[in-house]
Design a protein around this motif. Structure first.
Motif, PDB file in Angstrom:
ATOM      1  N   MET A 187       0.845  -1.188   0.000  1.00  0.00           N
ATOM      2  CA  MET A 187       0.000   0.000   0.000  1.00  0.00           C
ATOM      3  C   MET A 187       0.884   1.243   0.000  1.00  0.00           C
ATOM      4  O   MET A 187       1.804   1.366   0.811  1.00  0.00           O
ATOM      5  N   PHE A 188       0.612   2.150  -0.914  1.00  0.00           N
ATOM      6  CA  PHE A 188       1.494   3.289  -1.150  1.00  0.00           C
ATOM      7  C   PHE A 188       1.745   4.126   0.098  1.00  0.00           C
ATOM      8  O   PHE A 188       2.885   4.349   0.500  1.00  0.00           O
ATOM      9  N   THR A 189       0.674   4.617   0.717  1.00  0.00           N
ATOM     10  CA  THR A 189       0.823   5.497   1.881  1.00  0.00           C
ATOM     11  C   THR A 189       1.488   4.768   3.030  1.00  0.00           C
ATOM     12  O   THR A 189       2.353   5.324   3.719  1.00  0.00           O
ATOM     13  N   SER A 190       1.111   3.518   3.250  1.00  0.00           N
ATOM     14  CA  SER A 190       1.674   2.739   4.352  1.00  0.00           C
ATOM     15  C   SER A 190       3.178   2.573   4.196  1.00  0.00           C
ATOM     16  O   SER A 190       3.934   2.690   5.163  1.00  0.00           O
ATOM     17  N   LEU A 191       3.619   2.285   2.983  1.00  0.00           N
ATOM     18  CA  LEU A 191       5.047   2.120   2.737  1.00  0.00           C
ATOM     19  C   LEU A 191       5.802   3.406   3.022  1.00  0.00           C
ATOM     20  O   LEU A 191       6.898   3.389   3.597  1.00  0.00           O
ATOM     21  N   ARG A 192       5.226   4.526   2.632  1.00  0.00           N
ATOM     22  CA  ARG A 192       5.885   5.810   2.857  1.00  0.00           C
ATOM     23  C   ARG A 192       6.026   6.096   4.356  1.00  0.00           C
ATOM     24  O   ARG A 192       7.039   6.631   4.798  1.00  0.00           O
ATOM     25  N   VAL A 193       4.988   5.738   5.116  1.00  0.00           N
ATOM     26  CA  VAL A 193       5.034   5.965   6.563  1.00  0.00           C
ATOM     27  C   VAL A 193       6.156   5.149   7.194  1.00  0.00           C
ATOM     28  O   VAL A 193       6.965   5.668   7.975  1.00  0.00           O
ATOM     29  N   GLY A 194       6.213   3.858   6.873  1.00  0.00           N
ATOM     30  CA  GLY A 194       7.241   3.000   7.444  1.00  0.00           C
ATOM     31  C   GLY A 194       8.633   3.472   7.105  1.00  0.00           C
ATOM     32  O   GLY A 194       9.524   3.518   7.972  1.00  0.00           O
ATOM     33  N   LEU A 195       8.835   3.860   5.850  1.00  0.00           N
ATOM     34  CA  LEU A 195      10.156   4.305   5.421  1.00  0.00           C
ATOM     35  C   LEU A 195      10.526   5.644   6.070  1.00  0.00           C
ATOM     36  O   LEU A 195      11.673   5.861   6.456  1.00  0.00           O
ATOM     37  N   SER A 196       9.541   6.515   6.210  1.00  0.00           N
ATOM     38  CA  SER A 196       9.794   7.819   6.838  1.00  0.00           C
ATOM     39  C   SER A 196      10.215   7.652   8.293  1.00  0.00           C
ATOM     40  O   SER A 196      11.169   8.299   8.754  1.00  0.00           O
ATOM     41  N   VAL A 197       9.526   6.774   9.022  1.00  0.00           N
ATOM     42  CA  VAL A 197       9.881   6.528  10.427  1.00  0.00           C
ATOM     43  C   VAL A 197      11.269   5.899  10.514  1.00  0.00           C
ATOM     44  O   VAL A 197      12.092   6.283  11.340  1.00  0.00           O
ATOM     45  N   ALA A 198      11.545   4.929   9.640  1.00  0.00           N
ATOM     46  CA  ALA A 198      12.853   4.261   9.658  1.00  0.00           C
ATOM     47  C   ALA A 198      13.976   5.255   9.380  1.00  0.00           C
ATOM     48  O   ALA A 198      15.019   5.250  10.051  1.00  0.00           O
ATOM     49  N   LYS A 199      13.765   6.124   8.400  1.00  0.00           N
ATOM     50  CA  LYS A 199      14.793   7.113   8.068  1.00  0.00           C
ATOM     51  C   LYS A 199      15.004   8.088   9.222  1.00  0.00           C
ATOM     52  O   LYS A 199      16.143   8.452   9.547  1.00  0.00           O
ATOM     53  N   GLY A 200      13.909   8.516   9.859  1.00  0.00           N
ATOM     54  CA  GLY A 200      14.019   9.445  10.974  1.00  0.00           C
ATOM     55  C   GLY A 200      14.809   8.853  12.129  1.00  0.00           C
ATOM     56  O   GLY A 200      15.691   9.510  12.696  1.00  0.00           O
ATOM     57  N   LEU A 201      14.510   7.606  12.467  1.00  0.00           N
ATOM     58  CA  LEU A 201      15.229   6.949  13.556  1.00  0.00           C
ATOM     59  C   LEU A 201      16.685   6.717  13.188  1.00  0.00           C
ATOM     60  O   LEU A 201      17.587   6.882  14.023  1.00  0.00           O
ATOM     61  N   ALA A 202      16.916   6.321  11.936  1.00  0.00           N
ATOM     62  CA  ALA A 202      18.280   6.038  11.486  1.00  0.00           C
ATOM     63  C   ALA A 202      19.147   7.286  11.540  1.00  0.00           C
ATOM     64  O   ALA A 202      20.312   7.235  11.952  1.00  0.00           O
ATOM     65  N   LEU A 203      18.584   8.412  11.128  1.00  0.00           N
ATOM     66  CA  LEU A 203      19.344   9.665  11.159  1.00  0.00           C
ATOM     67  C   LEU A 203      19.596  10.120  12.589  1.00  0.00           C
ATOM     68  O   LEU A 203      20.684  10.604  12.917  1.00  0.00           O
ATOM     69  N   THR A 204      18.590   9.943  13.442  1.00  0.00           N
ATOM     70  CA  THR A 204      18.724  10.364  14.837  1.00  0.00           C
ATOM     71  C   THR A 204      19.780   9.549  15.578  1.00  0.00           C
ATOM     72  O   THR A 204      20.623  10.100  16.294  1.00  0.00           O
ATOM     73  N   ALA A 205      19.718   8.224  15.383  1.00  0.00           N
ATOM     74  CA  ALA A 205      20.610   7.330  16.130  1.00  0.00           C
ATOM     75  C   ALA A 205      21.798   6.851  15.297  1.00  0.00           C
ATOM     76  O   ALA A 205      22.585   6.024  15.776  1.00  0.00           O
TER      77      ALA A 205
END
Length: 230
Positions: free
Chosen positions: A70-88
């Protein structure tokens, strides 16, 4: 130090995550809802860390399904993963959802056809056996499946079927005249996603966060509407 993976799956209607230490589950949870990944995912991550006593400092990598789905769902998961990855400052590895489905269903024991309901009378499909893609991820109509599978001339039986697209495909797959096994696997296991991500990280290294994008296989609904075909 044993690696600890945070694994996310937002490829479908389910929001799932796991914490996996040295390929063994430390924590796993999933909720099912057609919308709300954005709100649920961050809460689930906080709950997972609180329940296990871990913090982001203990996480060594993030693995996640990047589609198709699902398009929106994939974007949400990737956005959260990128945010955490950049933070930590964590490495991230995306895993193809279809392969994760097939691996969850045991594609090393017989070929597994992974099928995801793509809506619009279409399916996302991929066929895997012993780590090899016999049919690379594609989007097609269920009517096309018998022809495509026949052309592959499978010699190993039965053909395992996994994913939420299975009920749509079965009336057409039954025409093949080969042994078919419904595996009962509807979604990829976060534990399996973690195992795949770890192997890919060891072999390929982390994904470039700036370049990593969801695997859509077709244009989004918004793009179709703008083009006048939605």
């Amino acid at each position: 130090m044993n690696p600890v993976y945070l694994v996310l799956d937002t490829s479908g209607i389910r929001t799932a995550l796991a914490l996996v230490k040295d390929d063994k589950p430390v924590y796993e949870t999933a909720t099912t809802a057609p919308y709300g990944h954005n709100e649920k995912l961050l809460d689930l991550i906080k709950e997972a860390l609180d329940q296990t006593g871990l913090t982001l400092k203990h996480i060594t990598a993030i693995g996640l399904t990047i589609g198709p789905g699902m398009f929106t769902s994939l974007r949400v998961g990737l956005s959260v993963a990128k945010g955490l990855a950049l933070t930590a400052k964590l490495p991230v590895k995306g895993v193809n959802t279809l392969y994760a489905l097939a691996a969850t269903a045991g594609e090393h024991s017989r070929p597994v056809l992974a099928l995801i309901d793509a809506r619009r009378a279409q399916l996302y499909a991929g066929l895997y056996y012993e780590g090899n893609a016999l049919l690379r991820p594609t989007v097609l109509s269920p009517e096309q499946l018998p022809v495509i599978i026949s052309q592959l001339q499978l010699t190993t039986a039965p053909l395992g079927i996994a994913g939420d697209g299975a009920p749509i495909a079965m009336p057409f797959l039954n025409k093949l005249g080969i042994a078919i096994e419904r595996t009962g696997v509807l979604y990829p296991s976060p534990i399996t996603v973690a195992q795949i991500a770890r192997k890919l990280l060891d072999r390929e290294g982390p994904d470039d966060i700036n370049e990593l994008e969801p695997l859509y296989l077709r244009r989004t609904d918004a793009e179709l509407k703008r083009a006048g075909t939605g």
